[in-house]
Motif scaffolding. Structure first.
Motif, PDB file in Angstrom:
ATOM      1  N   ILE A  44       0.833  -1.204   0.000  1.00  0.00           N
ATOM      2  CA  ILE A  44       0.000   0.000   0.000  1.00  0.00           C
ATOM      3  C   ILE A  44       0.867   1.252   0.000  1.00  0.00           C
ATOM      4  O   ILE A  44       0.590   2.222  -0.716  1.00  0.00           O
ATOM      5  N   ALA A  45       1.948   1.243   0.793  1.00  0.00           N
ATOM      6  CA  ALA A  45       2.845   2.400   0.834  1.00  0.00           C
ATOM      7  C   ALA A  45       3.444   2.668  -0.543  1.00  0.00           C
ATOM      8  O   ALA A  45       3.523   3.820  -0.992  1.00  0.00           O
ATOM      9  N   GLY A  46       3.840   1.607  -1.240  1.00  0.00           N
ATOM     10  CA  GLY A  46       4.388   1.761  -2.581  1.00  0.00           C
ATOM     11  C   GLY A  46       3.344   2.263  -3.565  1.00  0.00           C
ATOM     12  O   GLY A  46       3.629   3.116  -4.424  1.00  0.00           O
ATOM     13  N   THR A  47       2.137   1.753  -3.423  1.00  0.00           N
ATOM     14  CA  THR A  47       1.044   2.199  -4.284  1.00  0.00           C
ATOM     15  C   THR A  47       0.755   3.681  -4.069  1.00  0.00           C
ATOM     16  O   THR A  47       0.545   4.436  -5.030  1.00  0.00           O
ATOM     17  N   GLN A  48       0.743   4.110  -2.808  1.00  0.00           N
ATOM     18  CA  GLN A  48       0.483   5.508  -2.494  1.00  0.00           C
ATOM     19  C   GLN A  48       1.560   6.424  -3.074  1.00  0.00           C
ATOM     20  O   GLN A  48       1.261   7.517  -3.564  1.00  0.00           O
ATOM     21  N   PHE A  49       2.797   5.964  -3.026  1.00  0.00           N
ATOM     22  CA  PHE A  49       3.891   6.740  -3.604  1.00  0.00           C
ATOM     23  C   PHE A  49       3.689   6.897  -5.110  1.00  0.00           C
ATOM     24  O   PHE A  49       3.856   7.986  -5.672  1.00  0.00           O
ATOM     25  N   GLY A  50       3.295   5.795  -5.764  1.00  0.00           N
ATOM     26  CA  GLY A  50       3.035   5.848  -7.197  1.00  0.00           C
ATOM     27  C   GLY A  50       1.865   6.760  -7.529  1.00  0.00           C
ATOM     28  O   GLY A  50       1.913   7.527  -8.499  1.00  0.00           O
ATOM     29  N   LEU A  51       0.815   6.708  -6.716  1.00  0.00           N
ATOM     30  CA  LEU A  51      -0.350   7.559  -6.938  1.00  0.00           C
ATOM     31  C   LEU A  51       0.005   9.037  -6.769  1.00  0.00           C
ATOM     32  O   LEU A  51      -0.490   9.889  -7.517  1.00  0.00           O
ATOM     33  N   ALA A  52       0.860   9.340  -5.789  1.00  0.00           N
ATOM     34  CA  ALA A  52       1.254  10.729  -5.559  1.00  0.00           C
ATOM     35  C   ALA A  52       1.945  11.305  -6.795  1.00  0.00           C
ATOM     36  O   ALA A  52       1.694  12.455  -7.189  1.00  0.00           O
ATOM     37  N   ILE A  53       2.790  10.508  -7.431  1.00  0.00           N
ATOM     38  CA  ILE A  53       3.471  10.965  -8.647  1.00  0.00           C
ATOM     39  C   ILE A  53       2.467  11.166  -9.773  1.00  0.00           C
ATOM     40  O   ILE A  53       2.511  12.164 -10.511  1.00  0.00           O
ATOM     41  N   MET A  54       1.542  10.213  -9.930  1.00  0.00           N
ATOM     42  CA  MET A  54       0.514  10.334 -10.966  1.00  0.00           C
ATOM     43  C   MET A  54      -0.312  11.602 -10.788  1.00  0.00           C
ATOM     44  O   MET A  54      -0.595  12.313 -11.753  1.00  0.00           O
ATOM     45  N   GLN A 117       7.189  -3.304  -5.134  1.00  0.00           N
ATOM     46  CA  GLN A 117       6.221  -4.091  -5.892  1.00  0.00           C
ATOM     47  C   GLN A 117       4.911  -3.311  -6.040  1.00  0.00           C
ATOM     48  O   GLN A 117       4.330  -3.243  -7.124  1.00  0.00           O
ATOM     49  N   GLY A 118       4.454  -2.711  -4.935  1.00  0.00           N
ATOM     50  CA  GLY A 118       3.237  -1.895  -4.986  1.00  0.00           C
ATOM     51  C   GLY A 118       3.382  -0.726  -5.938  1.00  0.00           C
ATOM     52  O   GLY A 118       2.462  -0.406  -6.702  1.00  0.00           O
ATOM     53  N   PHE A 119       4.557  -0.083  -5.913  1.00  0.00           N
ATOM     54  CA  PHE A 119       4.811   1.058  -6.799  1.00  0.00           C
ATOM     55  C   PHE A 119       4.744   0.636  -8.263  1.00  0.00           C
ATOM     56  O   PHE A 119       4.090   1.284  -9.089  1.00  0.00           O
ATOM     57  N   PHE A 120       5.413  -0.460  -8.609  1.00  0.00           N
ATOM     58  CA  PHE A 120       5.462  -0.884 -10.011  1.00  0.00           C
ATOM     59  C   PHE A 120       4.141  -1.474 -10.491  1.00  0.00           C
ATOM     60  O   PHE A 120       3.809  -1.372 -11.676  1.00  0.00           O
ATOM     61  N   VAL A 121       3.375  -2.060  -9.577  1.00  0.00           N
ATOM     62  CA  VAL A 121       2.078  -2.602  -9.976  1.00  0.00           C
ATOM     63  C   VAL A 121       1.147  -1.474 -10.408  1.00  0.00           C
ATOM     64  O   VAL A 121       0.461  -1.578 -11.429  1.00  0.00           O
ATOM     65  N   ILE A 122       1.119  -0.372  -9.647  1.00  0.00           N
ATOM     66  CA  ILE A 122       0.239   0.734 -10.007  1.00  0.00           C
ATOM     67  C   ILE A 122       0.695   1.410 -11.288  1.00  0.00           C
ATOM     68  O   ILE A 122      -0.113   1.830 -12.121  1.00  0.00           O
ATOM     69  N   TRP A 123       2.008   1.488 -11.494  1.00  0.00           N
ATOM     70  CA  TRP A 123       2.505   2.143 -12.701  1.00  0.00           C
ATOM     71  C   TRP A 123       2.495   1.228 -13.919  1.00  0.00           C
ATOM     72  O   TRP A 123       2.558   1.698 -15.052  1.00  0.00           O
ATOM     73  N   SER A 124       2.426  -0.079 -13.694  1.00  0.00           N
ATOM     74  CA  SER A 124       2.381  -1.007 -14.829  1.00  0.00           C
ATOM     75  C   SER A 124       0.972  -1.133 -15.394  1.00  0.00           C
ATOM     76  O   SER A 124       0.770  -1.760 -16.423  1.00  0.00           O
ATOM     77  N   ILE A 160      -8.684   7.753   1.068  1.00  0.00           N
ATOM     78  CA  ILE A 160      -9.738   6.735   0.985  1.00  0.00           C
ATOM     79  C   ILE A 160      -9.163   5.415   0.486  1.00  0.00           C
ATOM     80  O   ILE A 160      -9.493   4.339   0.984  1.00  0.00           O
ATOM     81  N   GLY A 161      -8.255   5.505  -0.504  1.00  0.00           N
ATOM     82  CA  GLY A 161      -7.624   4.304  -1.037  1.00  0.00           C
ATOM     83  C   GLY A 161      -6.777   3.588  -0.003  1.00  0.00           C
ATOM     84  O   GLY A 161      -6.796   2.357   0.087  1.00  0.00           O
ATOM     85  N   ALA A 162      -6.026   4.353   0.791  1.00  0.00           N
ATOM     86  CA  ALA A 162      -5.172   3.757   1.817  1.00  0.00           C
ATOM     87  C   ALA A 162      -6.008   3.047   2.874  1.00  0.00           C
ATOM     88  O   ALA A 162      -5.668   1.944   3.322  1.00  0.00           O
ATOM     89  N   VAL A 163      -7.126   3.673   3.263  1.00  0.00           N
ATOM     90  CA  VAL A 163      -8.002   3.057   4.264  1.00  0.00           C
ATOM     91  C   VAL A 163      -8.630   1.778   3.713  1.00  0.00           C
ATOM     92  O   VAL A 163      -8.635   0.725   4.365  1.00  0.00           O
ATOM     93  N   GLY A 164      -9.157   1.859   2.482  1.00  0.00           N
ATOM     94  CA  GLY A 164      -9.792   0.697   1.871  1.00  0.00           C
ATOM     95  C   GLY A 164      -8.820  -0.456   1.664  1.00  0.00           C
ATOM     96  O   GLY A 164      -9.105  -1.612   2.017  1.00  0.00           O
TER      97      GLY A 164
END
Length: 208
Positions: A44-54, A117-124, A160-164
């Motif tokens: 989730i932390a990696g995903t959030q980092f990727g979302l912040a860049i997006m 892994q979370g970061f690359f999954v969101i960006w892939s 909301i995404g982080a909580v979910g």
């Protein structure tokens, strides 16, 4: 600034989108089932980092569109409303199946490994940036600063995404028994209905 009714519609739409498992949630659940909730939280932390860049990329892109040609932005909004309705229909047509963790071939990683892994999954997932480009513009007030509004709305979506996602990681790490196909199917139908309603409401609002 953003109207209160529009903001609440945004929050509702975010919740409807976040609650339905997608590629990132599937990875989070798989890792949480195998390695515990901590692995899912690092995803989730990696995903959030990727979302912040997006969101940062989108914020400056929208400001440029509004500054250059405001009427183009109106078409972007209408397209986004149609996209919300499309997402809702797709949720209704889904079968409620989560990917089988045993078939995902996820492997043990370090905590940093789960983060990236979370970061690359969101960006892939090319649909992610496309989604933000169609979703967030629905709630932007052209008269205001598009960049600031995008960052605010994007931040709300991230929370909301982080909580979910965190609920999924915590539940999967402790027990995955509630992640049944019928339960997910019910969530998809409720969320699909909310998105279709939000898309129609936004489209009618833009025409008024």
């Amino acid at each position: 600034m953003i109207d209160a009714a529009v903001l609440w519609t945004f929050v509702l739409a975010c919740a409807a989108i976040v609650v339905v498992p997608g590629p990132t949630v599937t990875v989070i659940i798989a890792n949480s089932l195998r390695s515990g909730s901590k692995a899912g939280f690092m995803n989730i932390a990696g995903t959030q980092f990727g979302l912040a860049i997006m969101i940062g990329v989108l914020a400056f892109g929208l400001q440029a569109v509004v500054s250059i040609r405001g009427e183009i932005f109106d078409y972007v909004k209408l397209f986004g409303a149609a996209y919300l309705i499309y997402l809702g229909i797709m949720m209704w047509r889904s079968n409620g199946a989560l990917a089988n963790p045993d078939e995902m071939r996820t492997k043990k990683r370090s905590m940093n490994g789960y983060f990236w892994q979370g970061f690359f999954v969101i960006w892939s997932n090319p649909k992610a940036l496309f989604f933000f480009g169609a979703f967030i513009p629905q709630f932007i007030v052209v008269e205001g600063n598009a960049s600031v509004q995008t960052i605010i709305l994007g931040g709300i979506f991230m929370i909301i995404g982080a909580v979910g996602d965190g609920i999924y990681a915590l539940a999967a790490g402790r027990t995955g028994s509630w992640l049944t196909q019928s339960n997910i199917r019910l969530i998809e139908r409720i969320s699909g209905t909310a998105l279709i309603g939000a898309g129609i409401w936004l489209a009618l609002t833009k025409r008024a």
